[in-house]
Design an enzyme around this catalytic site. Structure first.
Site, PDB file in Angstrom:
ATOM      1  N   CYS A   8      -2.337   9.093  16.690  1.00  0.00           N
ATOM      2  CA  CYS A   8      -1.335  10.365  17.459  1.00  0.00           C
ATOM      3  C   CYS A   8      -0.187  10.562  16.943  1.00  0.00           C
ATOM      4  CB  CYS A   8      -1.346   9.261  18.927  1.00  0.00           C
ATOM      5  SG  CYS A   8      -2.638   8.703  19.740  1.00  0.00           S
ATOM      6  N   GLY A  41       0.691  -1.383   0.086  1.00  0.00           N
ATOM      7  CA  GLY A  41      -0.069   0.016   0.097  1.00  0.00           C
ATOM      8  C   GLY A  41       0.889   1.084  -0.212  1.00  0.00           C
TER       9      GLY A  41
HETATM   10  C1  LIG Z   1      -5.453   3.011   4.292  1.00  0.00           C
HETATM   11  C2  LIG Z   1      -4.164   2.498   4.180  1.00  0.00           C
HETATM   12  N1  LIG Z   1      -3.442   2.913   3.118  1.00  0.00           N
HETATM   13  C3  LIG Z   1      -1.928   2.309   2.989  1.00  0.00           C
HETATM   14  C4  LIG Z   1      -1.574   1.624   3.997  1.00  0.00           C
HETATM   15  C5  LIG Z   1      -0.095   0.948   3.603  1.00  0.00           C
HETATM   16  O1  LIG Z   1      -0.252  -0.200   3.563  1.00  0.00           O
HETATM   17  P1  LIG Z   1       1.230  -1.059   3.613  1.00  0.00           P
HETATM   18  O2  LIG Z   1       1.454  -1.666   4.849  1.00  0.00           O
HETATM   19  O3  LIG Z   1       1.024  -2.283   2.392  1.00  0.00           O
HETATM   20  O4  LIG Z   1       2.442  -0.270   3.018  1.00  0.00           O
HETATM   21  C6  LIG Z   1      -2.086   1.043   5.185  1.00  0.00           C
HETATM   22  C7  LIG Z   1      -1.745   0.244   6.108  1.00  0.00           C
HETATM   23  O5  LIG Z   1      -2.203   0.227   7.408  1.00  0.00           O
HETATM   24  C8  LIG Z   1      -3.681   1.617   5.118  1.00  0.00           C
HETATM   25  O6  LIG Z   1      -4.399   1.409   6.230  1.00  0.00           O
END
Ligand SMILES: Cc1ncc(COP(=O)(O)O)c(C=O)c1O
Length: 380
Positions: free
Chosen positions: A324, A69
Site C-alpha cells: 500500500c 538487506g
Molecule cells: C526482499 C527484501 N529486501 C530487502 C529487505 C530489507 O531488509 P532489512 O530489513 O534487513 O533491511 C526486505 C525486508 O523485508 C525484503 O523483504
C-alpha cells in the site's frame, strides 16, 4: 499465539541468542586491534565469514558484512551505478523490488541516471522478454529479486542469467533476502549473479546484520568510507556478536531448508484449499513457482488492515503486504504492478509460514477466518 508474519521477521533461534551473548561477553575485542584480544575477534570474524561462504558455496572473500538487506540493496544499486558511471548511466530494476532497491533506483534518477522498471505479468513474474527489450549499450546494472516479499513469486533468475550471459559489462544483482534458506540457493545464486543481498533476521538470526555477496574481482564504490574494514569496501567496526550469531542462524536454517519447504508448502496447500471455499476471496499467491511459505489473499470489500486486526483479536499475527505504498508519486506495490485494481490490492493480507508453525495452528486459522468472514458480511 500464532505467528504468521515470518516474511516480516523471524523469531531468533535461542541458540543464536546464546552465541550472541557468548561472543559479546567473551570476545568483545575489536577485530582490527593488533593485540591478542583483537586477533581472537578477528578469528571469529573470519570463521563466521568462512562458514557463511561454505553454506552458500562461494568464497569467503566474496562475503561482506552489512547491517542488513536495506543497506545491502542501497550499497549495490548506488555503489554500482557510481562505480560504472564513466561507462554508462542506465540501470534496470524490476517493478516489484523491495523499496530498498526501488527507492535507491528512484534516488539515482534524481542524480542524473536513467532508470527503467522491468514489468511483471499478472501472476507477479518479471517478463524476461520485456526486460531484454530494455537493455541498452549503456546499461550497467540489472537488479531482480529472488523471492518477492509481498506475494512470494520466485523470479526467473536463471532465465535472466542466460539473457545476460553474453553481456559481461552489465552487473547482475539479486535481492535474496526472502529466498535464503527458503528455496534452494542454486535457484537464484547462479554463476552469472555478480551481487546478492541477504539479511539475518529473515532466517532466525538477529536484526541489523546482513551480508552481501560480491563476486571475486567485481568492483563497487563503498557507501561507508572510514577505517577500511571489510577489505576497504565497508568501513565501521564489525558487529562481531551479530555476525557470529548470523553464521549460526544460517547453519541451522539451511539444515532445515528441505523440511521447511515440505512442511510450509503442505500448510500453504491446506490454507489455499480452505480459503478457496469462500466466494469473496481472491488468492494472489500461487504454488508452482512460488515460495512455499508465503500466501497472500484478500476478502472482497474488506481492507487488509481490518482483516489483520480481526485476526489479532484471536492472537493470530499476519501482515498486510507492504503494497500500500500506492501513495501519490510513490512507487506502486507488487499487486499494482501486476495490474490488480487498487481497490482489490488494498484487501491483501499476507500469511508467511515457518517450520515453527504446525497444522493444528493452520486449522485454527481457518476456523477463526470462518468467524471473521461472517463478521465482515455487512461490508461485503
Ligand atoms: C526482499 C527484501 N529486501 C530487502 C529487505 C530489507 O531488509 P532489512 O530489513 O534487513 O533491511 C526486505 C525486508 O523485508 C525484503 O523483504
Amino acid at each position: 499465539m500464532i505467528y504468521l508474519d515470518n516474511a516480516a521477521t523471524t523469531r531468533p533461534y535461542p541458540e543464536v541468542l546464546a552465541t550472541y551473548a557468548e561472543v559479546s561477553t567473551k570476545i568483545w575485542g575489536n577485530p582490527s586491534s593488533l593485540h591478542s584480544l583483537g586477533s581472537q575477534a578477528s578469528r571469529i570474524l573470519q570463521a563466521s565469514r568462512q562458514q557463511i561462504a561454505d553454506l552458500l558455496g562461494v568464497m569467503p572473500q566474496e562475503i561482506f558484512f552489512t547491517s542488513g538487506g536495506t543497506e545491502g540493496d542501497n550499497w549495490v544499486i548506488k555503489g554500482i551505478a557510481f562505480e560504472k558511471a564513466p561507462f554508462g548511466k542506465h540501470i534496470i530494476v524490476s517493478d516489484i523490488e523491495h523499496p530498498a532497491v526501488k527507492e535507491s533506483a528512484l534516488w539515482l534518477a534524481t542524480q542524473g541516471f536513467d532508470v527503467d522498471f522491468a514489468p511483471v505479468d499478472r501472476q507477479g513474474f518479471v517478463n524476461v522478454a520485456k526486460l531484454a527489450a530494455l537493455l541498452r549499450p549503456d546499461t550497467t546494472l540489472v537488479s531482480v529479486m529472488a523471492v518477492n516479499n509481498e506475494i512470494g513469486s520466485i523470479q526467473p533468475i536463471q532465465a535472466i542469467s542466460d539473457l545476460l550471459e553474453d553481456k559481461p559489462t552489465i552487473s547482475f544483482h539479486v535481492d535474496g533476502v526472502q529466498a535464503l534458506a527458503k528455496i534452494p540457493t542454486a535457484d537464484y545464486l547462479t554463476d552469472r549473479v555478480d551481487f546478492a543481498t541477504f539479511s539475518s533476521h529473515k532466517f532466525h538470526g538477529v536484526r541489523g546484520v546482513g551480508f552481501t555477496y560480491i563476486k571475486n574481482g567485481k568492483k563497487i564504490m563503498p557507501l561507508l568510507t572510514g577505517g577500511g574494514q571489510e577489505a576497504g569496501k565497508r568501513s565501521t567496526t564489525e558487529n562481531l556478536a551479530g555476525i557470529a550469531a548470523t553464521a549460526k542462524a544460517l547453519r541451522m536454517a539451511m539444515k532445515e531448508q528441505v523440511d521447511f519447504a515440505k512442511k510450509t508448502s503442505q500448510m500453504k496447500q491446506v490454507l489455499i484449499q480452505g480459503l478457496g471455499t469462500y466466494k469473496d476471496i481472491t488468492i494472489f499467491s500461487g504454488q508452482e513457482q512460488f515460495a512455499p511459505h508465503i500466501l497472500t489473499f484478500g476478502v472482497k470489500g474488506v481492507r487488509g488492515e481490518v482483516l489483520l486486526h480481526a485476526f489479532e483479536e484471536y492472537d493470530i499475527y499476519v501482515s498486510t503486504t507492504s503494497a500500500c505504498s500506492a501513495k501519490a508519486g510513490k512507487s506502486a506495490g507488487t499487486l499494482l504492478s501486476m495490474g490488480i485494481q487498487p481497490q482489490l490490492a488494498t484487501t491483501a493480507v499476507r500469511l508467511s509460514l515457518d517450520l515453527e508453525n504446525d497444522m493444528s495452528q493452520i486449522e485454527q486459522v481457518l476456523t477463526t477466518f470462518k468467524m471473521i468472514y461472517e463478521q465482515t458480511k455487512k461490508v461485503r
